[in-house]
Design an enzyme around this catalytic site. Structure first.
Site, mmCIF file in Angstrom:
data_model
loop_
_atom_site.group_PDB
_atom_site.id
_atom_site.type_symbol
_atom_site.label_atom_id
_atom_site.label_comp_id
_atom_site.label_asym_id
_atom_site.label_seq_id
_atom_site.Cartn_x
_atom_site.Cartn_y
_atom_site.Cartn_z
ATOM 1 N N ASP A 89 58.154 57.923 45.068
ATOM 2 C CA ASP A 89 59.015 57.115 45.933
ATOM 3 C C ASP A 89 58.133 56.450 46.988
ATOM 4 O O ASP A 89 57.630 57.118 47.896
ATOM 5 C CB ASP A 89 60.075 57.985 46.617
ATOM 6 C CG ASP A 89 61.173 58.453 45.659
ATOM 7 O OD1 ASP A 89 60.964 58.389 44.433
ATOM 8 O OD2 ASP A 89 62.235 58.885 46.148
ATOM 9 N N LYS A 151 65.423 52.015 46.201
ATOM 10 C CA LYS A 151 65.980 53.126 46.987
ATOM 11 C C LYS A 151 66.297 52.619 48.379
ATOM 12 O O LYS A 151 65.534 51.849 48.960
ATOM 13 C CB LYS A 151 64.946 54.265 47.021
ATOM 14 C CG LYS A 151 65.290 55.452 47.915
ATOM 15 C CD LYS A 151 64.192 56.517 47.813
ATOM 16 C CE LYS A 151 64.337 57.584 48.880
ATOM 17 N NZ LYS A 151 63.274 58.621 48.798
ATOM 18 N N LYS A 180 68.775 54.229 44.012
ATOM 19 C CA LYS A 180 68.853 55.541 44.661
ATOM 20 C C LYS A 180 69.390 55.395 46.076
ATOM 21 O O LYS A 180 68.857 54.626 46.874
ATOM 22 C CB LYS A 180 67.472 56.208 44.681
ATOM 23 C CG LYS A 180 67.454 57.575 45.386
ATOM 24 C CD LYS A 180 66.095 58.250 45.255
ATOM 25 C CE LYS A 180 65.994 59.494 46.122
ATOM 26 N NZ LYS A 180 64.679 60.166 46.003
#
Length: 220
Positions: A89, A151, A180
């Site tokens: 991430d 995300k 996400k």
């Protein structure tokens, strides 16, 4: 719907102790979450603990500001993978995006995608700091760079995921990229709202509470 497989069980606070990480790892195995998201210093421990489970090891890169250079983010990525990370991430270069330096933003994400090999890459756009137009552009650049997910948030800025942001991100990237929602799901109801808005993964430190709510409702 297997709600547990939407959840990245997350512990990223700087003061996190090994005991706290081990508790999160045990919970992740018990509930069979999608992944555990930990800071890079804990990746090797997590990988060893989870090696006989289906739970993936997720870590964060360029976190939480996104202001490192592409070369540093690429090095961090390779180091994390060598320690056992399955998912990456990475925080987008927020300042470059807001400046309009899209070439740098693209180069930055591409460097991490290249360094990640076949590992999953999620790009944190830090939506709370962006206009809607910037959110769309961040998603488009992430898609162009070959990332797997976008995300919403680090959880370390002015706000976490909102249903509106998740819906906008899903609309922008279409059906073939993950979205996400991170830093906003604290209950079963929150999680379902994000999923209905288009989230394919949820980052939360309250994964157990979310699942206990699901068990109470008997629908997961």
């Amino acid at each position: 719907m297997k709600l547990n497989k939407y959840i990245d069980h997350t512990i990223l606070k700087p003061e996190t102790t090994q005991e706290q990480v081990e508790k999160i790892l045990a919970e992740a195995k018990e509930y069979d979450f999608a992944s555990v998201c930990v800071n890079p210093t804990w990746v090797a421990l997590a990988a060893e603990s989870l090696k006989d489970s289906d739970v993936k090891v997720c870590t964060v890169i360029g976190f939480p500001l996104g202001a490192n250079t592409p070369a540093v983010k690429a090095f961090e990525t390779k180091d994390a993978i060598s320690n056992g990370a399955d998912e990456i991430d990475v925080v987008i270069n927020i300042g470059a995006l807001k400046t309009g330096n899209y070439d740098l933003v693209l180069e930055d994400i591409k460097a991490v995608v290249a360094a990640s090999g076949d590992k999953l890459v999620k790009v944190i756009i830090e939506a709370c700091l962006l206009t809607d137009d910037e959110k769309v552009k961040a998603c488009q650049l992430s898609q162009e760079a070959g990332a797997d997910y976008v995300k919403t948030s680090t959880g370390f800025s002015t706000g976490g995921a909102t249903v509106a942001d998740v819906a906008l991100m899903r609309k922008t990237v279409g059906p073939d990229m993950g979205v996400k929602a991170s830093g906003g799901a604290r209950s079963y109801e929150d999680a379902i709202a994000f999923i209905e808005a288009g989230a394919s993964r949820i980052g939360a430190s309250s994964g157990v509470a979310i699942m206990n709510g699901a068990q109470a409702d008997g629908d997961y």
